[in-house]
Enzyme design. Structure first.
Site, PDB file in Angstrom:
ATOM      1  N   ALA A 155     -13.404   1.810  -1.523  1.00 25.22           N
ATOM      2  CA  ALA A 155     -12.065   0.665  -0.749  1.00 25.22           C
ATOM      3  C   ALA A 155     -11.090   1.336  -0.127  1.00 25.22           C
ATOM      4  CB  ALA A 155     -10.924   0.015  -2.520  1.00 25.22           C
ATOM      5  N   GLY A 175     -15.528   3.005  -4.865  1.00 24.13           N
ATOM      6  CA  GLY A 175     -15.693   2.153  -3.957  1.00 24.13           C
ATOM      7  C   GLY A 175     -16.990   2.348  -3.753  1.00 24.13           C
ATOM      8  N   GLU A 197     -19.255   3.693  -7.127  1.00 25.65           N
ATOM      9  CA  GLU A 197     -19.546   2.319  -8.102  1.00 25.65           C
ATOM     10  C   GLU A 197     -20.254   1.428  -7.442  1.00 25.65           C
ATOM     11  OE1 GLU A 197     -15.034   1.801  -8.021  1.00 25.65           O
ATOM     12  OE2 GLU A 197     -14.815   1.490 -10.043  1.00 25.65           O
ATOM     13  N   GLU A 205      -9.858   7.595  -7.345  1.00 30.28           N
ATOM     14  CA  GLU A 205      -8.917   6.573  -7.549  1.00 30.28           C
ATOM     15  C   GLU A 205      -7.163   7.634  -8.005  1.00 30.28           C
ATOM     16  OE1 GLU A 205     -11.932   6.334  -7.750  1.00 30.28           O
ATOM     17  OE2 GLU A 205     -12.229   4.215  -7.466  1.00 30.28           O
TER      18      GLU A 205
HETATM   19  N1  3HC Z   1      -9.254   3.351   2.525  1.00 33.00           N
HETATM   20  C1  3HC Z   1      -8.363   3.041   4.205  1.00 33.00           C
HETATM   21  N2  3HC Z   1      -9.172   4.241   4.792  1.00 33.00           N
HETATM   22  C2  3HC Z   1      -9.299   5.743   4.981  1.00 33.00           C
HETATM   23  C3  3HC Z   1     -10.225   5.851   3.524  1.00 33.00           C
HETATM   24  C4  3HC Z   1      -9.971   4.646   2.252  1.00 33.00           C
HETATM   25  N3  3HC Z   1     -10.806   4.550   1.184  1.00 33.00           N
HETATM   26  N4  3HC Z   1     -10.779   6.754   3.678  1.00 33.00           N
HETATM   27  C5  3HC Z   1     -10.605   7.778   4.442  1.00 33.00           C
HETATM   28  N5  3HC Z   1     -10.019   6.538   5.231  1.00 33.00           N
HETATM   29  C6  3HC Z   1      -9.425   7.013   7.516  1.00 33.00           C
HETATM   30  C7  3HC Z   1      -7.718   7.916   6.644  1.00 33.00           C
HETATM   31  O1  3HC Z   1      -7.043   7.720   6.809  1.00 33.00           O
HETATM   32  C8  3HC Z   1      -8.605   8.213   8.320  1.00 33.00           C
HETATM   33  O2  3HC Z   1      -7.338   7.355   9.135  1.00 33.00           O
HETATM   34  P1  3HC Z   1      -7.157   8.472  10.532  1.00 33.00           P
HETATM   35  O3  3HC Z   1      -7.870   8.564  11.455  1.00 33.00           O
HETATM   36  O4  3HC Z   1      -6.052   6.455  11.095  1.00 33.00           O
HETATM   37  O5  3HC Z   1      -5.832   8.858  10.537  1.00 33.00           O
HETATM   38  C9  3HC Z   1      -9.447   8.822   8.418  1.00 33.00           C
HETATM   39  O6  3HC Z   1      -9.958   7.319   7.436  1.00 33.00           O
HETATM   40  C10 3HC Z   1     -10.407   9.763   8.254  1.00 33.00           C
HETATM   41  O7  3HC Z   1     -10.073  10.098   7.139  1.00 33.00           O
HETATM   42  P2  3HC Z   1      -9.966  12.104   7.015  1.00 33.00           P
HETATM   43  O8  3HC Z   1      -8.789  12.441   8.030  1.00 33.00           O
HETATM   44  O9  3HC Z   1      -9.045  11.798   5.385  1.00 33.00           O
HETATM   45  O10 3HC Z   1     -11.763  11.924   6.693  1.00 33.00           O
HETATM   46  P3  3HC Z   1     -12.340  13.410   6.109  1.00 33.00           P
HETATM   47  O11 3HC Z   1     -12.953  13.775   6.905  1.00 33.00           O
HETATM   48  O12 3HC Z   1     -10.807  14.980   6.361  1.00 33.00           O
HETATM   49  O13 3HC Z   1     -11.921  13.306   4.636  1.00 33.00           O
HETATM   50  C11 3HC Z   1     -12.336  11.851   2.342  1.00 33.00           C
HETATM   51  C12 3HC Z   1     -13.117  11.935   4.162  1.00 33.00           C
HETATM   52  C13 3HC Z   1     -13.163  12.834   2.019  1.00 33.00           C
HETATM   53  C14 3HC Z   1     -13.676  10.550   1.958  1.00 33.00           C
HETATM   54  C15 3HC Z   1     -11.482  11.745   2.643  1.00 33.00           C
HETATM   55  O14 3HC Z   1     -10.687  10.382   3.527  1.00 33.00           O
HETATM   56  C16 3HC Z   1     -10.582  10.665   1.215  1.00 33.00           C
HETATM   57  O15 3HC Z   1     -10.665  10.844   0.734  1.00 33.00           O
HETATM   58  N6  3HC Z   1     -10.540   9.404   1.220  1.00 33.00           N
HETATM   59  C17 3HC Z   1     -10.013   8.752  -0.101  1.00 33.00           C
HETATM   60  C18 3HC Z   1     -11.308   8.342  -0.963  1.00 33.00           C
HETATM   61  C19 3HC Z   1     -10.895   7.828  -2.053  1.00 33.00           C
HETATM   62  O16 3HC Z   1      -9.361   8.431  -2.287  1.00 33.00           O
HETATM   63  N7  3HC Z   1     -11.684   6.358  -2.877  1.00 33.00           N
HETATM   64  C20 3HC Z   1     -11.255   5.599  -3.343  1.00 33.00           C
HETATM   65  C21 3HC Z   1     -10.238   4.275  -2.420  1.00 33.00           C
HETATM   66  S1  3HC Z   1      -9.888   3.791  -4.054  1.00 33.00           S
HETATM   67  C22 3HC Z   1     -11.358   2.898  -4.551  1.00 33.00           C
HETATM   68  O17 3HC Z   1     -12.329   2.598  -3.921  1.00 33.00           O
HETATM   69  C23 3HC Z   1     -10.720   1.480  -5.564  1.00 33.00           C
HETATM   70  C24 3HC Z   1     -12.134   0.582  -6.685  1.00 33.00           C
HETATM   71  O18 3HC Z   1     -11.989   2.052  -7.434  1.00 33.00           O
HETATM   72  C25 3HC Z   1     -12.088  -0.390  -6.167  1.00 33.00           C
END
Ligand code: 3HC
Length: 686
Positions: free
Chosen positions: A60, A99, A102, A122
C-alpha cells in the site's frame, strides 16, 4: 500506472508505478478496471498480474495513511480477484511486501523468481496487514508459519515460500514474463484461497505470544496481528476480513503507527542532502583501505567485505593485524552459525581481505578510513601521511566520534576529499553512520559517502562539525544528568528505569557500564574528582571488570551493588552533598528532556539538516524505541514541548550553570509549533 497486454488467451496486467509499485489510488483504480474487463472478455482465459521495474510491489502507499484512503479499497480489489471465474496468477519478482503480497494471496496461483522476497512488514509501521493477509496467509501456509511472518514482519525467500506452499512454482530465472504466461496457460480453474479452511490448536496463540513477549511487549500491532490470525481459524473469511479491517483502522490512527510512519519517511529523508547540486556524481569506490585493526577497524571492514568490496587493513604491528583478522574471522563464523550467511559467503568475504604493515599498500584505495583511537595528534599524523600516499581523488575519512573533521582536513593539501564516517559499535551490526561534513568537504565526496553507506546496508545521516556530532553530543548531558543524580541521592535502578520504561533496552548508567567507566579516565587512583573516578579507582570499570555502577551475574544481568553504593555514598559525603529524594519527573527531565534541548541546539546551529535526522540518529545508533518516533518526535508529539520546557526550567537549578535552554525549543514551545516551523521563524530573522 496499469498496463495490459494480451498474450494469446492470457491477459497480462502490469503494475507500473515506480519506484516501488506502491498500490496507491491510481494503481488501484487501474487494477480494478483491468480485472473487471478481463473477467468479462471472452478472449481472456487466464490473468497474470505482474510488476514492472525492480519489484512486484512494496504494498500500500504509506503516504495515504494520514488521511481517509480514497476508493477503490485494496481489500475490495483483492476480493474481486479472488472471486474471478478465470484463474489469476501473481508473477512475483524482486519483492512482494505488505499489500503487494496480499494482492498475490488473492490470486489463485503464485509464481516467483529465485531471488524474490515475500513479506508482510506492516507490523514495523505499527499496523497489521489490512488487505486480507492475516486471513489468507494462514489458510495457505498454516497458522504457525503465518504468525511468524506477520508478527516478525521479516521477509522470506522465494525458496522458503515454495517450501511452505506460499509459492506454487519457482521460475527458472529472473526473466519472468514468459514463464508466468506459460504457467497461466496450464491452469484451467480458479482456486480461491478464501475457500480453504485452517485449523490450529487454540493454545498455539498464547504459546506464540509468550515466546515473543520480550519483542512485542508494549506494542499494539503485534498483539492485533495475533488476534487477527486467531480470527482466521475461528471465523469464515468474510467475517475474518471484517475483524482484520477493524484492527487496521484502529491501529492506523494510533500514536504508535503515526510514530513508526514518521520513522519510515524520516529514515529515507535522512539519506538525502538538500543542498547538493543535482548534477553531483558520486565517485567510484572499488577498493577500501582501513587504518587500525582494532574493534572498530575490523567491524567497519566487515561491512565492505560483505558487500563484495575488497579491503586492505593496515596497522602498526603484525600482532595487531593478526588479532584483528582473527576477530573478523570469528565474527563471520558466528554469523554463519546463526544461518545469516553461508560458509561460501564467508569464504568469499575473507578472500577480499588483505592486510599490511605498510601504509603504501593503501595507494590504490578509492576510500581510506582511519579507525584508530581518539587522539587528535595521532589522527593528524595519519592524515598528513595519507596525503602523501593516497591517489588523487581518493576519499580520506575519519571514524572519529568527537573530534573536528576540519582540524583533521587542514593537515592535508586536499581538505575537499576529507569526510567523517562515524560508525557505531559493533560496526558490523549497528546501522547508523554519521557522515560528518567538514567546512571544505566536496559535494561529490558527500554524495559518495551517502551512496556507499546505503550500498553496505547502513543508515546514513549527515552531521556538521561539533564536539560529538549529533548522537554523542546529545549523549553527554544525559550521562552527566544520570551521574549527578546518583550523587544527589537517586539509586542507579531508579535512574535507569525511566529509560527502560520508555522502551530502551537499558538506561544511561547500564550503558556506561557496558561502554566502560574507564573511557577517558586519567588512570590516577589517588585523584578522585568525580564519582566515576572513585568507581574506577576501586576497579569498578563496568562490565569488562565484572562490576561498575552495578554488579553483574554470569549472564551479564545488572544487579544492585552495595559496594558501588557505598562508594557513591562516600563520595557524596566527601563533597558535602546532602542526599535528597529525586522524583521520576526530575530523572525524565535530566536524562531525556536534556537530550531534546541539546537536539534543538544542534538543529538551531545547522549541525543537522532536520529535526527528523536527529530522530534517525538515536533510533539507529542508540536503540531509542522506534514506536515513539525518536527523541524530537517524542518530545513534540507525545510529551508536548511546553511540558519539556516547563520541566527543564523546574530542574535547571540542579543542573548547574552549564545548563541553558535552547532558544529554538523555547520558541517552539511558546508558539506551540513544531521545531521545523520555529526554525523557519528564527531563520527569517525574528
Ligand atoms: N508507500 C509509499 N512510498 C514508499 C513505499 C510504500 N509502501 N515503499 C517505498 N516507498 C518510497 C520511499 O519512501 C522512497 O521514497 P523517496 O525516494 O521519496 O524517499 C522510495 O519509495 C524508495 O524507497 P526506498 O528508498 O526504501 O527503496 P529501497 O529500494 O531501498 O527499498 C523497499 C525498497 C524494500 C520496498 C522499501 O522501500 C520498503 O521496505 N518499503 C515499505 C514496504 C512496506 O512496509 N510495505 C507495507 C506497506 S503497508 C501495507 O501494505 C498495508 C496493507 O496491509 C493494507
Amino acid at each position: 500506472m496499469i498496463e495490459t497486454s494480451l498474450q494469446g488467451s492470457v491477459l497480462e496486467i502490469l503494475i507500473a508505478n515506480p519506484p516501488v509499485n506502491a498500490l496507491g489510488a491510481g494503481v488501484r483504480k487501474g487494477l480494478e478496471r483491468a480485472l473487471r474487463e478481463a473477467i468479462l472478455d471472452s478472449a481472456v482465459k487466464a490473468i497474470v498480474v505482474r510488476g514492472t521495474g525492480k519489484f512486484f510491489s512494496a504494498g500500500a502507499d504509506i503516504s495515504e495513511f494520514d488521511n481517509t484512503i480514497p476508493d477503490p479499497q485494496l481489500p475490495d480489489i483483492i476480493n474481486l480477484m479472488e472471486t474471478s471465474p478465470k484463474p489469476v496468477v501473481a508473477a512475483i519478482h524482486g519483492l512482494a511486501f505488505g499489500g503487494g503480497l496480499e494482492l498475490a494471496l488473492g490470486a489463485h496461483y503464485r509464481i516467483a523468481t529465485p531471488i524474490a522476497k515475500l513479506g508482510l512488514p506492516e507490523v514495523a509501521l505499527g499496523i497489521l496487514p489490512g488487505a486480507g493477509g492475516t486471513q489468507r496467509l494462514p489458510r495457505i501456509v498454516g497458522v504457525e508459519a503465518a504468525l511468524e511472518m506477520i508478527v516478525s514482519g521479516a521477509p522470506i525467500s522465494a525458496a522458503k515460500g515454495a517450501e511452505i506452499g506460499l509459492i506454487d512454482k519457482l521460475a527458472e530465472n529472473e526473466d519472468l514474463a514468459q514463464q508466468a504466461t506459460a504457467y497461466a496457460r496450464t491452469l484451467t480453474a480458479p482456486r480461491p484461497t478464501g475457500a480453504r479452511e485452517v485449523t490450529a490448536d487454540p493454545a498455539v496463540f498464547e504459546q506464540f505470544a509468550t515466546k515473543n513477549a520480550r519483542k512485542i511487549d508494549g506494542l499494539d500491532a503485534p498483539k492485533a496481528c495475533i488476534e487477527a490470525v486467531r480470527a482466521a481459524v475461528i471465523l469464515p473469511l468474510a467475517q475474518g476480513l471484517e475483524r482484520e479491517l477493524a484492527f487496521f483502522h484502529e491501529l492506523v490512527v494510533g500514536q504508535q503507527s503515526e510514530a513508526l510512519r514518521h520513522v519510515f519517511f524520516s529514515e529515507r529523508m535522512a539519506a538525502k542532502i538538500d543542498d547538493l547540486p543535482k548534477e553531483t556524481t558520486p565517485r567510484k569506490i572499488a577498493k577500501v583501505g582501513i587504518i587500525g585493526a582494532g574493534t572498530m577497524g575490523g567491524g567497519i571492514s566487515m561491512n565492505f567485505l560483505s558487500a563484495g568490496i575488497p579491503v586492505t587493513i593496515v596497522d602498526m604491528a603484525q600482532e595487531a593485524l593478526d588479532r584483528g583478522i582473527a576477530v573478523i574471522c570469528r565474527n563471520y563464523e558466528a554469523t554463519a552459525a546463526k544461518g545469516r550467511l553461508t560458509t561460501e559467503q564467508v569464504g568469499t568475504a575473507m578472500t577480499l581481505l588483505t592486510s599490511s604493515l605498510d601504509f603504501g599498500e593503501l595507494a590504490d584505495c578509492d576510500l581510506i578510513i582511519e579507525a584508530v583511537y581518539e587522539d587528535m595528534d595521532i589522527k593528524k599524523r595519519i592524515f598528513a601521511r595519507l596525503d602523501e600516499i593516497a591517489k588523487p581523488g581518493a576519499i580520506l575519512a575519519s571514524n572519529t566520534s568527537y573530534l573536528s573533521i576540519d582540524d583533521i582536513a587542514d593537515v592535508t593539501s586536499r581538505p575537499g576529499d576529507v569526510v567523517g564516517l562515524h560508525f557505531f559499535s559493533p560496526a558490523n551490526i549497528m546501522k547508523l553512520v554519521e557522515v560528518v561534513r567538514g567546512a571544505k568537504t566536496a559535494a561529490d565526496v558527500l554524495a559518495t559517502a551517502m551512496d556507499l553507506a546505503r550500498r553496505i546496508g547502513k543508515q546514513p545521516v549527515v552531521s556538521g562539525v561539533c564536539y560529538g556530532f549529533i548522537g554523542n553530543r546529545m549523549l553527554l548531558p544525559r550521562i552527566d544528568g544520570a551521574i549527578d543524580m546518583l550523587v544527589e541521592g537517586a539509586t542507579p535502578q531508579q535512574v535507569d528505569r525511566i529509560s527502560v520504561d520508555l522502551g530502551m533496552p537499558m538506561g544511561p548508567l547500564q550503558m556506561m557500564d557496558l561502554a566502560g567507566l574507564d573511557l577517558g579516565w586519567h588512570r590516577d587512583v589517588s585523584r578522585i574528582e568525580s564519582v566515576r573516578d572513585a568507581l574506577c579507582a576501586a576497579g569498578r570499570w563496568g562490565q569488562k571488570t565484572g562490576c561498575g555502577i552495578y554488579d553483574y551475574d554470569d549472564k551479564r544481568r545488572p544487579l544492585p551493588s552495595p559496594a558501588a553504593q557505598s562508594i557513591i555514598d562516600a563520595f557524596r559525603e566527601k563533597s558535602g552533598i546532602v542526599p535528597r529524594a529525586i522524583s521520576d519527573e526530575e530523572i525524565t527531565a535530566r536524562t531525556l528532556y536534556v537530550m531534546v534541548n541539546e537536539g534543538a541546539k544542534i538543529l538551531e546551529e545547522g549541525i543537522t539538516q532536520r529535526a527528523s535526522d536527529i530522530d534517525v540518529v538515536w533510533l539507529n545508533g542508540y536503540a531509542w524505541p522506534r514506536h515513539t518516533g525518536g527523541p524530537m518526535y517524542w518530545a513534540e508529539h507525545l510529551v508536548g514541548l511546553e511540558a519539556v520546557v516547563q520541566n527543564l526550567n523546574a530542574y535547571s537549578r540542579s543542573m548547574g550553570e552549564s545548563f541553558s535552554l535552547s532558544p529554538l525549543l523555547v520558541r517552539a514551545a511558546t508558539n506551540r509549533t513544531s521545531f521545523e516551523d520555529a526554525r523557519g521563524k528564527l531563520g527569517a530573522g525574528s
